[in-house]
Design an enzyme around this catalytic site. Structure first.
Site, PDB file in Angstrom:
ATOM      1  N   ARG A 180       0.824  -1.220   0.000  1.00 51.35           N
ATOM      2  CA  ARG A 180       0.000   0.000   0.000  1.00 51.35           C
ATOM      3  C   ARG A 180       0.853   1.263   0.000  1.00 51.35           C
ATOM      4  O   ARG A 180       0.628   2.174  -0.795  1.00 51.35           O
ATOM      5  CB  ARG A 180      -0.941   0.012   1.206  1.00 51.35           C
ATOM      6  CG  ARG A 180      -1.891  -1.183   1.255  1.00 51.35           C
ATOM      7  CD  ARG A 180      -2.990  -0.954   2.263  1.00 51.35           C
ATOM      8  NE  ARG A 180      -3.652  -2.208   2.615  1.00 51.35           N
ATOM      9  CZ  ARG A 180      -4.915  -2.306   3.055  1.00 51.35           C
ATOM     10  NH1 ARG A 180      -5.647  -1.210   3.183  1.00 51.35           N
ATOM     11  NH2 ARG A 180      -5.434  -3.470   3.377  1.00 51.35           N
ATOM     12  N   ASP A 309      -2.321 -16.176  -2.288  1.00 52.45           N
ATOM     13  CA  ASP A 309      -2.693 -15.606  -3.581  1.00 52.45           C
ATOM     14  C   ASP A 309      -1.609 -14.805  -4.295  1.00 52.45           C
ATOM     15  O   ASP A 309      -1.194 -15.123  -5.408  1.00 52.45           O
ATOM     16  CB  ASP A 309      -3.964 -14.764  -3.448  1.00 52.45           C
ATOM     17  CG  ASP A 309      -3.947 -13.825  -2.249  1.00 52.45           C
ATOM     18  OD1 ASP A 309      -2.897 -13.698  -1.588  1.00 52.45           O
ATOM     19  OD2 ASP A 309      -4.987 -13.196  -1.970  1.00 52.45           O
ATOM     20  N   THR A 531      -0.085  -6.002  -6.387  1.00 54.24           N
ATOM     21  CA  THR A 531      -1.295  -6.665  -5.899  1.00 54.24           C
ATOM     22  C   THR A 531      -2.291  -5.695  -5.289  1.00 54.24           C
ATOM     23  O   THR A 531      -3.431  -6.059  -5.023  1.00 54.24           O
ATOM     24  CB  THR A 531      -0.927  -7.775  -4.890  1.00 54.24           C
ATOM     25  OG1 THR A 531      -2.054  -8.634  -4.697  1.00 54.24           O
ATOM     26  CG2 THR A 531      -0.467  -7.183  -3.562  1.00 54.24           C
TER      27      THR A 531
END
Length: 540
Positions: A180, A309, A531
């Site tokens: 982030r 993932d 991601t």
């Protein structure tokens, strides 16, 4: 004689009253004497004034709050269904972004996230307990892309004055901080060329470096920005998690490439070296790994969803980001996906819906997570970059099938929004009967796959599915001053969870905007998304 006696009685009573007052004052005066008494009496008077002022201020705040409730933030927007072409729908999404941003700016500026209905700040444990403006940093590249110039400028000015090290407090997630904050700042630099963002990205990544000082080089999951102390999650029993330590390389390699400082790429390469050397059970990567040197795999638990993932995603995207020069990464990605197809890919009995199951040892759990829906977009991106037509066609088909399955999880709910996880049994298909799995927290993975499918196929159904989701967000997730998750997608009037996640801006809004845009906006032969959907330039 009678009058004189009456006067004497009055005098006596008066004297007795004065004596009583004096005696009382003697016992109740503070020990400091008369001067202190009068000072304290004056202090009491001042305190009373302040209390009255505080009461008046609270009354004014309450009146202001009620007025704002009656007149929420005035953001003009078209009626649902009024936009029938891509341009109109793109404009609508832009207005959604502005509405959500204005709510955050007004009620939670500098906080990590917004509670849109409580109109206050929110912060989950991944951010520690400091105010680090996660929404500002996660949103800034989206603000720039959609042309919200004033909003971009105020975000940029806030970031320029922001010091992550002094603002961050408590234990931060290394993974979330990387994708982030480091990722968001790198993306802002890539889009604008503003070197301030690059310097800030390097500052944040530098704070994370002590987490890599472990016997094997596998980083700890949590770090205290103030002290540099790091540790793993207590609930993980001292083990690291595949999706977290495996989703570092894209940002760290890009940062080293931009700054010329090799330390970041070296830390990421060390992780890759460790994993390359380890034997994979049946070619699969377990979720947990010990912190020993050499490390060992933990429980043989495998998934395409949570805790695994983005490891697979980063194998593919790191190969693309290096201009398809990193052959080791491409080989390991192909081997991993082949193993997962062989052991974990299933088709439902009723409607032939494709999905990746979870596997614990040799026991299968026939469920598919919303998070795992990203895999459709991942294999489509693989197909778009694969020279071998047979392989490309195979993965394009797989991507379409996953995109269809995830759409079914949306279409089969009351709200038209998919749950956190859904099952496939003889009686249930692409739905969940478990209330704990029935929530939606503004996740982007399904729309992410539709975005890649749109870019690859130009099939209008993917744009229509995305537009359906826009309408459902407006109907069920829109709150007083932003957008909120919902607690049960199978209820006609679901309760909102009152959290506007920072990734709403970074991911969901960005993918929705791009799916209604032309391909020359972030073309996929020039940009690769981390991601958290922060775009980085591909090296050629």
């Amino acid at each position: 004689m009678g009058l004189r006696s009456h006067e004497q009685l009055v005098v006596c009573v008066g004297v007795m009253f004065l004596l009583t007052v004096c005696i009382t004052a003697f016992f109740f005066l503070p020990s400091g004497g008369a001067d202190l008494y009068f000072r304290e009496e004056n202090s009491v008077h001042v305190r009373d004034v302040l209390i009255r002022e505080e009461i008046r201020r609270k009354e004014q705040d309450e009146l202001r709050r009620k007025a704002e409730e009656a007149n929420p933030i005035p953001i003009p927007k078209p009626e649902i269904g009024a936009s029938d072409d891509a341009e109109g729908r793109r404009i609508f999404v832009k207005q959604m972004i502005k509405f959500a941003w204005d709510g955050y700016r007004k009620y939670a500026w500098g906080e990590n996230e917004l509670r849109p209905n409580s109109r206050s700040g929110h912060s989950s444990s991944i951010f520690g307990y400091g105010k680090t403006g996660a929404t500002i940093i996660d949103a800034i590249d989206t603000l720039y892309l959609v042309g919200l110039k004033e909003e971009y400028k105020e975000a940029r000015d806030w970031i320029a004055d922001f010091d992550f090290k002094t603002s961050a407090k408590g234990d931060l997630s290394v993974f979330e901080t990387n994708i982030r904050f480091t990722g968001g700042l790198l993306s802002a630099f890539a889009l604008t060329g503003d070197k301030m963002f690059l310097k800030k990205a390097e500052d944040v990544a530098t704070i994370l470096l002590p987490a890599f000082e472990t016997p094997s080089g596998i980083p700890n999951s949590l770090i205290d920005a103030q002290t540099g102390r790091s540790k793993t999650y207590s609930w993980a029993s001292g083990k690291a998690i595949l999706s977290e330590y495996g989703s570092i390389q894209l940002e760290f390699d890009y940062l080293s490439n931009l700054t010329g400082n090799p330390v970041f790429a070296q830390k990421a390469d060390k992780i890759r070296d460790v994993l390359t050397a380890m034997e994979k059970p049946e070619g699969l990567y377990p979720i947990y790994i010990t912190m020993d040197n050499p490390p060992r795999w933990g429980q043989h638990l495998f998934s395409m969803g949570a805790m695994a993932d983005s490891w697979y995603e980063y194998l593919l995207k790191q190969w693309i980001a290096t201009g398809k020069k990193d052959d080791r990464t491409k080989r390991e990605y192909e081997e991993a996906i082949f193993a997962m197809e062989k052991r974990m890919l299933f088709k439902s009995e009723q409607s032939n819906l494709w999905y990746f199951a979870k596997m614990n040892g040799n026991r299968m759990e026939h469920s598919f997570e919303h998070l795992a829906c990203f895999s459709g977009g991942m294999v489509v991106l693989h197909a778009m970059n694969e020279k071998n037509k047979t392989i490309s066609d195979h993965y394009m088909t797989l991507g379409k099938e996953i995109g269809h399955t995830c759409h079914e999880s949306y279409a089969r709910s009351t709200t038209g929004i998919g749950p956190e996880s859904f099952q496939f049994t003889s009686s249930v298909e692409a739905k969940t009967e478990r209330r704990q799995d029935s929530y939606y927290i503004l996740r982007p993975e399904v729309v992410e796959t539709w975005f890649y499918l749109w870019r690859a196929t130009k099939d209008e159904k993917y744009r229509q599915w995305a537009w359906d989701h826009v309408q459902n967000l407006e109907e069920y997730c829109k709150g007083t001053a932003g957008y909120s998750g919902i607690r049960n997608v199978y209820e006609s009037s679901p309760e909102q969870d009152d959290v506007q996640q920072s990734f709403l801006f970074a991911e969901l809004f960005k993918y929705l905007y791009l799916i209604f845009s032309e391909d020359n906006i972030l073309p996929l032969d020039q940009w690769v998304f981390n991601t958290e959907a922060h775009p980085f330039r591909i090296r050629h």
